[in-house]
Design an enzyme around this catalytic site. Sequence first.
Site, PDB file in Angstrom:
ATOM      1  N   THR A   1      -1.163 -32.180 -12.708  1.00 17.26           N
ATOM      2  CA  THR A   1      -0.604 -31.220 -13.730  1.00 17.26           C
ATOM      3  C   THR A   1       0.198 -31.642 -14.999  1.00 17.26           C
ATOM      4  O   THR A   1       1.130 -32.238 -14.600  1.00 17.26           O
ATOM      5  CB  THR A   1      -0.024 -30.185 -12.535  1.00 17.26           C
ATOM      6  OG1 THR A   1      -0.669 -29.789 -11.322  1.00 17.26           O
ATOM      7  CG2 THR A   1       0.627 -28.863 -13.161  1.00 17.26           C
TER       8      THR A   1
ATOM      9  N   GLN B   1     -10.686 -29.886 -10.049  1.00 21.37           N
ATOM     10  CA  GLN B   1      -9.942 -29.371  -9.240  1.00 21.37           C
ATOM     11  C   GLN B   1      -9.694 -28.373  -8.357  1.00 21.37           C
ATOM     12  O   GLN B   1      -9.057 -27.816  -8.861  1.00 21.37           O
ATOM     13  CB  GLN B   1      -8.693 -30.987  -8.549  1.00 21.37           C
ATOM     14  CG  GLN B   1      -8.052 -31.065  -7.453  1.00 21.37           C
ATOM     15  CD  GLN B   1      -6.256 -31.478  -7.348  1.00 21.37           C
ATOM     16  OE1 GLN B   1      -5.674 -31.258  -8.004  1.00 21.37           O
ATOM     17  NE2 GLN B   1      -5.986 -32.284  -5.988  1.00 21.37           N
TER      18      GLN B   1
ATOM     19  N   HIS C   1      -8.761 -28.749  -3.092  1.00 16.21           N
ATOM     20  CA  HIS C   1      -7.098 -29.429  -3.143  1.00 16.21           C
ATOM     21  C   HIS C   1      -6.124 -29.366  -2.018  1.00 16.21           C
ATOM     22  O   HIS C   1      -6.360 -27.628  -2.008  1.00 16.21           O
ATOM     23  CB  HIS C   1      -6.551 -29.243  -4.244  1.00 16.21           C
ATOM     24  CG  HIS C   1      -5.329 -29.600  -4.836  1.00 16.21           C
ATOM     25  ND1 HIS C   1      -4.624 -30.271  -3.800  1.00 16.21           N
ATOM     26  CD2 HIS C   1      -3.651 -29.022  -5.906  1.00 16.21           C
ATOM     27  CE1 HIS C   1      -3.095 -30.577  -4.055  1.00 16.21           C
ATOM     28  NE2 HIS C   1      -2.870 -29.662  -5.373  1.00 16.21           N
TER      29      HIS C   1
ATOM     30  N   ASN D   1      -0.425 -31.590  -0.872  1.00 18.40           N
ATOM     31  CA  ASN D   1       0.807 -31.244  -1.071  1.00 18.40           C
ATOM     32  C   ASN D   1       1.752 -29.778  -1.033  1.00 18.40           C
ATOM     33  O   ASN D   1       1.871 -29.428  -1.501  1.00 18.40           O
ATOM     34  CB  ASN D   1       0.941 -31.941  -2.713  1.00 18.40           C
ATOM     35  CG  ASN D   1       0.855 -32.881  -3.257  1.00 18.40           C
ATOM     36  OD1 ASN D   1       0.803 -33.799  -2.525  1.00 18.40           O
ATOM     37  ND2 ASN D   1      -0.037 -33.227  -4.171  1.00 18.40           N
TER      38      ASN D   1
ATOM     39  N   TYR E   1       0.520 -26.950  -1.165  1.00 20.81           N
ATOM     40  CA  TYR E   1      -0.685 -25.119  -1.263  1.00 20.81           C
ATOM     41  C   TYR E   1      -1.141 -24.457  -0.083  1.00 20.81           C
ATOM     42  O   TYR E   1      -1.396 -24.955   1.328  1.00 20.81           O
ATOM     43  CB  TYR E   1      -1.571 -26.004  -2.436  1.00 20.81           C
ATOM     44  CG  TYR E   1      -0.478 -26.456  -3.742  1.00 20.81           C
ATOM     45  CD1 TYR E   1       0.699 -25.606  -4.263  1.00 20.81           C
ATOM     46  CD2 TYR E   1      -0.317 -27.962  -3.957  1.00 20.81           C
ATOM     47  CE1 TYR E   1       1.614 -26.473  -5.001  1.00 20.81           C
ATOM     48  CE2 TYR E   1       0.408 -28.475  -4.589  1.00 20.81           C
ATOM     49  CZ  TYR E   1       2.028 -27.720  -5.190  1.00 20.81           C
ATOM     50  OH  TYR E   1       2.337 -27.909  -5.955  1.00 20.81           O
TER      51      TYR E   1
ATOM     52  N   ARG F   1      -9.045 -33.336  -0.794  1.00 24.90           N
ATOM     53  CA  ARG F   1      -7.757 -34.052  -0.983  1.00 24.90           C
ATOM     54  C   ARG F   1      -6.835 -33.810  -0.229  1.00 24.90           C
ATOM     55  O   ARG F   1      -6.517 -32.204  -0.194  1.00 24.90           O
ATOM     56  CB  ARG F   1      -7.057 -34.274  -2.425  1.00 24.90           C
ATOM     57  CG  ARG F   1      -5.437 -35.236  -2.793  1.00 24.90           C
ATOM     58  CD  ARG F   1      -5.597 -35.359  -4.769  1.00 24.90           C
ATOM     59  NE  ARG F   1      -5.258 -36.886  -4.466  1.00 24.90           N
ATOM     60  CZ  ARG F   1      -3.858 -37.032  -5.493  1.00 24.90           C
ATOM     61  NH1 ARG F   1      -3.916 -35.976  -5.973  1.00 24.90           N
ATOM     62  NH2 ARG F   1      -3.584 -38.281  -5.563  1.00 24.90           N
TER      63      ARG F   1
ATOM     64  N   ASN G   1       6.916 -29.659  -1.055  1.00 26.58           N
ATOM     65  CA  ASN G   1       6.243 -28.053  -0.989  1.00 26.58           C
ATOM     66  C   ASN G   1       7.120 -27.557   0.588  1.00 26.58           C
ATOM     67  O   ASN G   1       7.087 -26.733   1.282  1.00 26.58           O
ATOM     68  CB  ASN G   1       5.874 -27.624  -1.234  1.00 26.58           C
ATOM     69  CG  ASN G   1       5.201 -27.666  -2.733  1.00 26.58           C
ATOM     70  OD1 ASN G   1       6.689 -27.566  -3.209  1.00 26.58           O
ATOM     71  ND2 ASN G   1       3.924 -28.152  -3.357  1.00 26.58           N
TER      72      ASN G   1
ATOM     73  N   GLY H   1      -2.220 -42.184 -10.729  1.00 23.79           N
ATOM     74  CA  GLY H   1      -1.522 -41.112 -11.907  1.00 23.79           C
ATOM     75  C   GLY H   1      -0.772 -41.499 -12.956  1.00 23.79           C
ATOM     76  O   GLY H   1      -1.565 -41.657 -13.929  1.00 23.79           O
ATOM     77  N   ARG H   2       0.634 -42.129 -12.358  1.00 22.86           N
ATOM     78  CA  ARG H   2       1.341 -42.233 -13.535  1.00 22.86           C
ATOM     79  C   ARG H   2       1.350 -43.650 -15.026  1.00 22.86           C
ATOM     80  O   ARG H   2       0.748 -43.402 -15.406  1.00 22.86           O
ATOM     81  CB  ARG H   2       3.104 -42.539 -13.118  1.00 22.86           C
ATOM     82  CG  ARG H   2       3.667 -41.294 -12.679  1.00 22.86           C
ATOM     83  CD  ARG H   2       4.526 -41.086 -11.571  1.00 22.86           C
ATOM     84  NE  ARG H   2       4.153 -41.891 -10.470  1.00 22.86           N
ATOM     85  CZ  ARG H   2       4.573 -42.446  -9.138  1.00 22.86           C
ATOM     86  NH1 ARG H   2       6.359 -41.939  -9.531  1.00 22.86           N
ATOM     87  NH2 ARG H   2       4.073 -42.243  -8.241  1.00 22.86           N
TER      88      ARG H   2
HETATM   89  C1  FMN Z   1       3.210 -35.576 -13.262  1.00 28.25           C
HETATM   90  C2  FMN Z   1       2.092 -35.018 -12.195  1.00 28.25           C
HETATM   91  C3  FMN Z   1       1.568 -34.264 -12.088  1.00 28.25           C
HETATM   92  C4  FMN Z   1       0.910 -34.399 -10.943  1.00 28.25           C
HETATM   93  N1  FMN Z   1      -0.596 -33.064 -10.441  1.00 28.25           N
HETATM   94  C5  FMN Z   1      -1.438 -33.750  -9.034  1.00 28.25           C
HETATM   95  C6  FMN Z   1      -2.382 -32.138  -9.350  1.00 28.25           C
HETATM   96  O1  FMN Z   1      -2.550 -31.470 -10.200  1.00 28.25           O
HETATM   97  N2  FMN Z   1      -2.874 -32.702  -8.108  1.00 28.25           N
HETATM   98  C7  FMN Z   1      -2.772 -32.927  -7.257  1.00 28.25           C
HETATM   99  O2  FMN Z   1      -3.461 -33.250  -5.853  1.00 28.25           O
HETATM  100  N3  FMN Z   1      -1.397 -33.925  -7.436  1.00 28.25           N
HETATM  101  C8  FMN Z   1      -0.564 -34.343  -8.905  1.00 28.25           C
HETATM  102  N4  FMN Z   1       0.110 -34.869  -8.380  1.00 28.25           N
HETATM  103  C9  FMN Z   1      -0.088 -36.601  -7.515  1.00 28.25           C
HETATM  104  C10 FMN Z   1      -1.165 -37.314  -8.401  1.00 28.25           C
HETATM  105  O3  FMN Z   1      -1.977 -37.212  -8.164  1.00 28.25           O
HETATM  106  C11 FMN Z   1      -0.296 -38.840  -7.889  1.00 28.25           C
HETATM  107  O4  FMN Z   1      -1.349 -38.461  -6.242  1.00 28.25           O
HETATM  108  C12 FMN Z   1       1.089 -39.477  -7.432  1.00 28.25           C
HETATM  109  O5  FMN Z   1       0.926 -39.475  -8.999  1.00 28.25           O
HETATM  110  C13 FMN Z   1       0.912 -40.282  -7.242  1.00 28.25           C
HETATM  111  O6  FMN Z   1       0.353 -41.350  -8.083  1.00 28.25           O
HETATM  112  P1  FMN Z   1       0.952 -42.737  -8.725  1.00 28.25           P
HETATM  113  O7  FMN Z   1       1.596 -43.466  -8.487  1.00 28.25           O
HETATM  114  O8  FMN Z   1      -0.094 -43.613  -9.249  1.00 28.25           O
HETATM  115  O9  FMN Z   1       1.755 -41.823 -10.194  1.00 28.25           O
HETATM  116  C14 FMN Z   1       0.971 -34.984  -9.543  1.00 28.25           C
HETATM  117  C15 FMN Z   1       1.714 -36.272  -9.837  1.00 28.25           C
HETATM  118  C16 FMN Z   1       2.482 -36.362 -10.883  1.00 28.25           C
HETATM  119  C17 FMN Z   1       3.428 -37.413 -11.317  1.00 28.25           C
END
Ligand code: FMN
Length: 368
Positions: free
Chosen positions: A28, A101, A178, A181, A183, A230, A238, A320-321
């Site tokens: 997101t 998603q 999704h 987390n 939701y 997922r 949450n 992700g990051r």
């Molecule tokens: C800025 C941000 C936005 C995220 N948005 C979502 C999302 O929209 N849907 C989702 O399932 N997870 C979301 N996550 C979780 C990431 O998909 C991922 O699981 C999480 O960042 C851990 O992976 P990483 O250590 O590689 O960043 C988000 C994480 C971050 C940091």
Amino acid sequence: MMNAPTLFTPLRLGAVEMPNRLLMAPLTRMRAGPGRMPTLSMAEYYTQRAKAGLIVSEATAISQQGTGCPNTPGIYTDGQIAGWEGVVKSVHMAGGRIFLQLWHMGRISHPSFQPEGGLPVAPSAIAPQSGQALTESGLQSYVTPRALETKELPGIVAQYAAAAKNAWRAGFDGVEIHNANGYLLDQFLRDGTNHREDEYGGSVENRSRLTLEVTEAVTKIWGADRVGIRFSPGGVFNDMRDSDPLATFSHVLHELNRFGLAYAHLIVSTEEDIRHGAVPVPLATLRKEFHGPLIIANGFTRMTATQALLEGVADAVAFGRLFIANPDLPHRFQLNAPLNSPDESTFYGGTEKGYTDYPALNLEFVQK
Ligand SMILES: Cc1cc2nc3c(=O)[nH]c(=O)nc-3n(C[C@H](O)[C@H](O)[C@H](O)COP(=O)(O)O)c2cc1C
């Protein structure tokens, strides 16, 4: 015997051929335009990351009722579909693949987002005890949601089906449900948030029912080989809890075998998460329950992801990051090149700063 896979061993996920095993995790970024429409800047951002084996889009609202966060995109109006069509075309032209998603926030929403200012909906009338709703006018307390009536649940399934159809119209390669987390679907699955007394609450069979009905509806539109799902089995984000997450997630993953999905995608709990209250749920047990391709995410690096594939704990890894900060992450991993660091202050909302301006690898470095 086959050689152990690396991050660069191709993998087939259902109908999707991935040239490598690095997925871009759903992220997101809160940069959608008015009317929750995807923008040109979003197309540029995803296209920069088209070398991922598969991109999973940011969470995207399936209906107005499913919204609950400013500037996140939707997939329930013609304008949103047209916007996504532009994103998908651009990713495809760069040789990439992208799933959408599908997101309904349930109780994590706020009346200011709801049709006619109504209450957010949830399995039970239980408000999150921690955190706040991010509204157009800043952070506000969560309200106690309205428990959905049994007769309304076919309408929730229909929202997922309509959104899945719209994703198909927009040209996506598939969709990810999704269910993570905290939701709506996660709220139904776990007994901390689901106190229902109808056939959607109580036993784990009943708590899994909505997930399975949504999966069935979405696979009818897409074919199961273009649908992933997922989960976050140990997650407490949450204000989520479950009295027996291993039993809950083992059951739902086992039941999903009947569909033959493209993949299941699990957010694992890191040691740091566990120190902050996440529950350790043994991945090896979950892996045995689900017979299709398994993707894992959370805190992986080139080294730890390579090790996970070598040990066979999963088939692919989502980042992700690192993908936020490194548009060319697969290339950098392949060369073991240095990485850009993600800037957390630009994760959620804002301009192209921290969005499309992270540099790709400096060619001088490669040539040295
Ligand atoms: C800025 C941000 C936005 C995220 N948005 C979502 C999302 O929209 N849907 C989702 O399932 N997870 C979301 N996550 C979780 C990431 O998909 C991922 O699981 C999480 O960042 C851990 O992976 P990483 O250590 O590689 O960043 C988000 C994480 C971050 C940091």
